[in-house]
Design a protein around this motif. Structure first.
Motif, PDB file in Angstrom:
ATOM      1  N   ALA A  61       0.830  -1.203   0.000  1.00 44.49           N
ATOM      2  CA  ALA A  61       0.000   0.000   0.000  1.00 44.49           C
ATOM      3  C   ALA A  61       0.862   1.250   0.000  1.00 44.49           C
ATOM      4  CB  ALA A  61      -0.905  -0.009   1.232  1.00 44.49           C
ATOM      5  N   SER A  62       0.231   2.351  -0.395  1.00 45.33           N
ATOM      6  CA  SER A  62       0.899   3.655  -0.392  1.00 45.33           C
ATOM      7  C   SER A  62       0.399   4.548   0.737  1.00 45.33           C
ATOM      8  CB  SER A  62       0.677   4.358  -1.737  1.00 45.33           C
ATOM      9  OG  SER A  62       1.173   3.581  -2.796  1.00 45.33           O
ATOM     10  N   GLY A  63      -0.462   4.000   1.574  1.00 49.80           N
ATOM     11  CA  GLY A  63      -1.009   4.778   2.673  1.00 49.80           C
ATOM     12  C   GLY A  63      -2.067   3.984   3.407  1.00 49.80           C
ATOM     13  N   LEU A  64      -2.742   4.633   4.343  1.00 53.57           N
ATOM     14  CA  LEU A  64      -3.657   3.946   5.249  1.00 53.57           C
ATOM     15  C   LEU A  64      -4.825   3.285   4.528  1.00 53.57           C
ATOM     16  CD1 LEU A  64      -4.717   3.145   8.012  1.00 53.57           C
ATOM     17  CD2 LEU A  64      -5.728   5.438   8.212  1.00 53.57           C
ATOM     18  N   PHE A  65      -5.484   3.981   3.613  1.00 54.52           N
ATOM     19  CA  PHE A  65      -6.689   3.416   3.015  1.00 54.52           C
ATOM     20  C   PHE A  65      -6.374   2.176   2.181  1.00 54.52           C
ATOM     21  CE2 PHE A  65      -9.463   7.531   3.103  1.00 54.52           C
ATOM     22  CZ  PHE A  65      -9.459   7.471   4.489  1.00 54.52           C
ATOM     23  N   GLU A  66      -5.302   2.228   1.389  1.00 54.72           N
ATOM     24  CA  GLU A  66      -4.910   1.032   0.636  1.00 54.72           C
ATOM     25  C   GLU A  66      -4.513  -0.090   1.594  1.00 54.72           C
ATOM     26  OE1 GLU A  66      -1.853   1.804  -2.217  1.00 54.72           O
ATOM     27  OE2 GLU A  66      -3.212   2.735  -3.656  1.00 54.72           O
ATOM     28  N   ALA A  67      -3.828   0.264   2.663  1.00 52.83           N
ATOM     29  CA  ALA A  67      -3.427  -0.753   3.637  1.00 52.83           C
ATOM     30  C   ALA A  67      -4.651  -1.418   4.254  1.00 52.83           C
ATOM     31  CB  ALA A  67      -2.552  -0.124   4.732  1.00 52.83           C
ATOM     32  N   ARG A  68      -5.675  -0.638   4.558  1.00 50.52           N
ATOM     33  CA  ARG A  68      -6.915  -1.211   5.099  1.00 50.52           C
ATOM     34  C   ARG A  68      -7.572  -2.131   4.081  1.00 50.52           C
ATOM     35  NH1 ARG A  68     -10.874   3.041   7.928  1.00 50.52           N
ATOM     36  NH2 ARG A  68     -12.135   1.136   7.877  1.00 50.52           N
ATOM     37  N   LEU A  69      -7.552  -1.734   2.815  1.00 51.80           N
ATOM     38  CA  LEU A  69      -8.177  -2.552   1.770  1.00 51.80           C
ATOM     39  C   LEU A  69      -7.484  -3.906   1.666  1.00 51.80           C
ATOM     40  CD1 LEU A  69     -10.422  -2.350  -0.428  1.00 51.80           C
ATOM     41  CD2 LEU A  69      -8.602  -1.760  -2.032  1.00 51.80           C
ATOM     42  N   GLY A  70      -6.151  -3.890   1.621  1.00 49.75           N
ATOM     43  CA  GLY A  70      -5.415  -5.145   1.543  1.00 49.75           C
ATOM     44  C   GLY A  70      -5.635  -6.015   2.769  1.00 49.75           C
ATOM     45  N   TYR A  71      -5.676  -5.397   3.941  1.00 43.76           N
ATOM     46  CA  TYR A  71      -5.881  -6.123   5.200  1.00 43.76           C
ATOM     47  C   TYR A  71      -7.260  -6.767   5.247  1.00 43.76           C
ATOM     48  CZ  TYR A  71      -6.373  -6.751  10.285  1.00 43.76           C
ATOM     49  OH  TYR A  71      -6.589  -7.264  11.545  1.00 43.76           O
ATOM     50  N   GLU A  72      -8.271  -6.003   4.834  1.00 40.05           N
ATOM     51  CA  GLU A  72      -9.650  -6.485   4.927  1.00 40.05           C
ATOM     52  C   GLU A  72     -10.012  -7.475   3.825  1.00 40.05           C
ATOM     53  OE1 GLU A  72     -11.423  -2.301   6.860  1.00 40.05           O
ATOM     54  OE2 GLU A  72     -12.020  -2.929   4.845  1.00 40.05           O
ATOM     55  N   GLU A  73      -9.502  -7.250   2.615  1.00 44.69           N
ATOM     56  CA  GLU A  73     -10.014  -7.995   1.466  1.00 44.69           C
ATOM     57  C   GLU A  73      -9.102  -9.137   1.010  1.00 44.69           C
ATOM     58  OE1 GLU A  73     -12.992  -7.632   0.405  1.00 44.69           O
ATOM     59  OE2 GLU A  73     -13.465  -5.840   1.596  1.00 44.69           O
ATOM     60  N   MET A  74      -7.793  -9.087   1.351  1.00 45.75           N
ATOM     61  CA  MET A  74      -6.936 -10.212   0.992  1.00 45.75           C
ATOM     62  C   MET A  74      -6.428 -10.951   2.232  1.00 45.75           C
ATOM     63  SD  MET A  74      -3.735 -10.564  -1.709  1.00 45.75           S
ATOM     64  CE  MET A  74      -4.616  -9.658  -2.961  1.00 45.75           C
ATOM     65  N   GLY A  75      -6.050 -10.208   3.244  1.00 43.44           N
ATOM     66  CA  GLY A  75      -5.723 -10.818   4.513  1.00 43.44           C
ATOM     67  C   GLY A  75      -4.449 -11.635   4.529  1.00 43.44           C
ATOM     68  N   LYS A  76      -3.499 -11.310   3.662  1.00 44.83           N
ATOM     69  CA  LYS A  76      -2.213 -11.998   3.659  1.00 44.83           C
ATOM     70  C   LYS A  76      -1.140 -10.991   4.089  1.00 44.83           C
ATOM     71  CE  LYS A  76      -1.595 -15.329   0.704  1.00 44.83           C
ATOM     72  NZ  LYS A  76      -1.313 -16.074  -0.536  1.00 44.83           N
ATOM     73  N   GLU A  77       0.092 -11.148   3.636  1.00 43.69           N
ATOM     74  CA  GLU A  77       1.113 -10.155   4.003  1.00 43.69           C
ATOM     75  C   GLU A  77       0.648  -8.768   3.559  1.00 43.69           C
ATOM     76  OE1 GLU A  77       5.244 -10.590   3.439  1.00 43.69           O
ATOM     77  OE2 GLU A  77       5.241 -12.780   3.609  1.00 43.69           O
ATOM     78  N   ASN A  78       0.892  -7.784   4.414  1.00 45.47           N
ATOM     79  CA  ASN A  78       0.401  -6.440   4.150  1.00 45.47           C
ATOM     80  C   ASN A  78       1.548  -5.455   4.366  1.00 45.47           C
ATOM     81  OD1 ASN A  78      -1.743  -4.807   3.345  1.00 45.47           O
ATOM     82  ND2 ASN A  78      -2.362  -4.346   5.442  1.00 45.47           N
ATOM     83  N   HIS A  79       2.069  -4.899   3.252  1.00 50.01           N
ATOM     84  CA  HIS A  79       3.206  -3.988   3.303  1.00 50.01           C
ATOM     85  C   HIS A  79       2.722  -2.562   3.040  1.00 50.01           C
ATOM     86  CE1 HIS A  79       6.401  -7.261   2.331  1.00 50.01           C
ATOM     87  NE2 HIS A  79       5.263  -7.857   2.654  1.00 50.01           N
ATOM     88  N   VAL A  80       3.477  -1.588   3.512  1.00 47.30           N
ATOM     89  CA  VAL A  80       3.132  -0.190   3.248  1.00 47.30           C
ATOM     90  C   VAL A  80       4.413   0.631   3.126  1.00 47.30           C
ATOM     91  CG1 VAL A  80       2.957   0.420   5.707  1.00 47.30           C
ATOM     92  CG2 VAL A  80       1.679   1.756   3.995  1.00 47.30           C
ATOM     93  N   PHE A  81       4.375   1.590   2.190  1.00 52.61           N
ATOM     94  CA  PHE A  81       5.415   2.613   2.087  1.00 52.61           C
ATOM     95  C   PHE A  81       4.738   3.957   1.864  1.00 52.61           C
ATOM     96  CE2 PHE A  81       7.477   5.637  -0.735  1.00 52.61           C
ATOM     97  CZ  PHE A  81       8.587   5.975   0.035  1.00 52.61           C
ATOM     98  N   SER A  82       5.222   4.983   2.538  1.00 46.46           N
ATOM     99  CA  SER A  82       4.766   6.350   2.298  1.00 46.46           C
ATOM    100  C   SER A  82       5.955   7.289   2.446  1.00 46.46           C
ATOM    101  CB  SER A  82       3.672   6.743   3.296  1.00 46.46           C
ATOM    102  OG  SER A  82       3.304   8.100   3.112  1.00 46.46           O
ATOM    103  N   PRO A  83       6.005   8.360   1.651  1.00 48.46           N
ATOM    104  CA  PRO A  83       7.087   9.342   1.818  1.00 48.46           C
ATOM    105  C   PRO A  83       7.129   9.929   3.226  1.00 48.46           C
ATOM    106  CG  PRO A  83       5.955   9.702  -0.257  1.00 48.46           C
ATOM    107  CD  PRO A  83       5.150   8.690   0.484  1.00 48.46           C
ATOM    108  N   ALA A  84       5.951   9.976   3.871  1.00 44.44           N
ATOM    109  CA  ALA A  84       5.878  10.417   5.267  1.00 44.44           C
ATOM    110  C   ALA A  84       4.543   9.950   5.832  1.00 44.44           C
ATOM    111  CB  ALA A  84       6.000  11.935   5.377  1.00 44.44           C
TER     112      ALA A  84
END
Length: 374
Positions: A61-84
């Motif tokens: 994910a590139s931020g919180l909302f994408e991270a929530r989507l991956g967590y809720e809808e795929m439920g596997k490894e969940n990575h995130v990067f953001s410039p800040a």
């Protein structure tokens, strides 16, 4: 529902073509032992996450909302990067993400203790200052003045405690020879620190499912990091997951003439296919040809007030007329995730075509979707 019965405009993702890509990516994972995660910034059609999750290791994910989507809808490894990261979001990010990649040592100093206390794996994005793109600085994370990643000049070995991985992302729609070039630069500048890490992330931009992509070279790059440094290797392609697996179906509303033939469609480059203007990019159109290749050439444009809302010039065997349906290819990636309601344009419906050719509309949009964004 059959393809020809779909409402327009409509994005259609072909389940069979998507699975073909996933099998190619899964083959790389099986042969090398690397892990590949979906970069949701390119493709976030979560109704297909169960299928994607059968083949890939998770999402990034590139931020919180994408991270929530991956967590809720795929439920596997969940990575995130953001410039800040925002202080009011970091707690939830730490709660739902396994790998948290920071863009600077100041961000690491600010949030490291929280992440480590929660048992998360921390990574740092590096900038190897190796540009393999020419003339596309908008897509070049290594361009001078880039806000992405720590350069060698600003690297702080004294602050590496607790950091388990290094991440770089320098490519955009590129082949594995450019990855190899980048990896040479990474080793040259950051090689001594790789031995202190548990994993390395090659980022995205790898066009692995493109016909001319050199997969053996990619796998050699992966094995090189595994054998030389004992690292677990991650890749996070977005486009490669759904490359050439989707369509945008549209209807001709009117035709006119102004120095050339023009057709107005019920879709829009500006609103529904933004990479056409941003890249710039000429999407494939089924049954059409280049300018002058077929007897009747038209400039295809949208309904918006933007003078440059033009998809491109295409030729056809027969004159276009109101009511004709056109089908653009390669319209899964960077479409749904980037579309807008500029000028009050309705968002295209979203559909899935199964392996038997049957289509199911999974989402349609209305005036309320436009209004509630404002």
């Amino acid at each position: 529902m059959r393809f020809e019965e779909l409402p327009t405009p409509c994005y259609v993702v072909d389940e069979g073509l998507l699975e073909k890509n996933l099998k190619i990516l899964n083959g790389v994972m099986e042969r090398t032992g690397c892990k590949i995660v979906l970069a949701q910034k390119a493709f976030s059609m979560y109704s297909l996450y169960p299928l994607i999750g059968e083949y890939l290791s998770g999402t990034t994910a590139s931020g919180l909302f994408e991270a929530r989507l991956g967590y809720e809808e795929m439920g596997k490894e969940n990575h995130v990067f953001s410039p800040a990261y925002r202080e009011d979001e970091i707690d939830e990010i730490i709660e739902i993400c396994d790998h948290i990649i920071f863009n600077s040592f100041s961000q690491i100093e600010k949030f490291k203790d929280k992440a480590l206390k929660a048992g998360r794996s921390i990574g740092l994005r590096i900038n190897p200052e190796c540009s393999t793109q020419i003339g596309h600085d908008i897509y070049n994370p290594c361009a001078p003045g880039s806000r992405f990643g720590v350069t060698l000049k600003n690297f702080r070995p004294d602050l590496l405690e607790g950091i388990e991985g290094l991440h770089f992302h320098t490519l955009c729609q590129q082949n594995s020879d450019d990855l190899e070039t980048t990896l040479n630069a990474v080793e040259e500048k950051f090689g001594p620190y790789l031995r202190k890490m548990k994993w390395i992330n090659f980022g995205g931009g790898h066009h692995i499912t493109r016909e001319d992509y050199d997969i053996p070279r990619l796998e050699a790059c992966i094995k090189r990091m595994q054998d030389e440094y004992g690292l677990e290797v991650y890749l996070e392609p977005g486009e490669a997951v759904a490359l050439n697996a989707g369509y945008l179906v549209t209807t001709v509303l009117d035709t006119l003439e102004n120095s050339m033939n023009i057709a107005i469609l019920d879709t829009s480059a500006s609103c529904h296919m933004p990479d056409v203007l941003e890249m710039p990019y000429r999407p494939p159109l089924l049954g059409s040809g280049e300018v002058g290749e077929k007897p009747h050439t038209y400039r295809l444009g949208g309904q918006t007030c933007l003078a440059g809302d033009v998809i491109g010039d295409y030729s056809f065997d027969q004159p276009l007329k109101s009511g004709d349906r056109l089908v653009f290819g390669d319209m899964a990636i960077y479409t749904m995730v980037k579309n807008t309601t500029f000028n009050g344009m309705a968002l295209p419906a979203i559909a899935v075509q199964d392996k038997d050719g049957e289509c199911k509309v999974v989402r349609q949009f209305s005036y309320q979707d436009f209004k509630m964004r404002l």
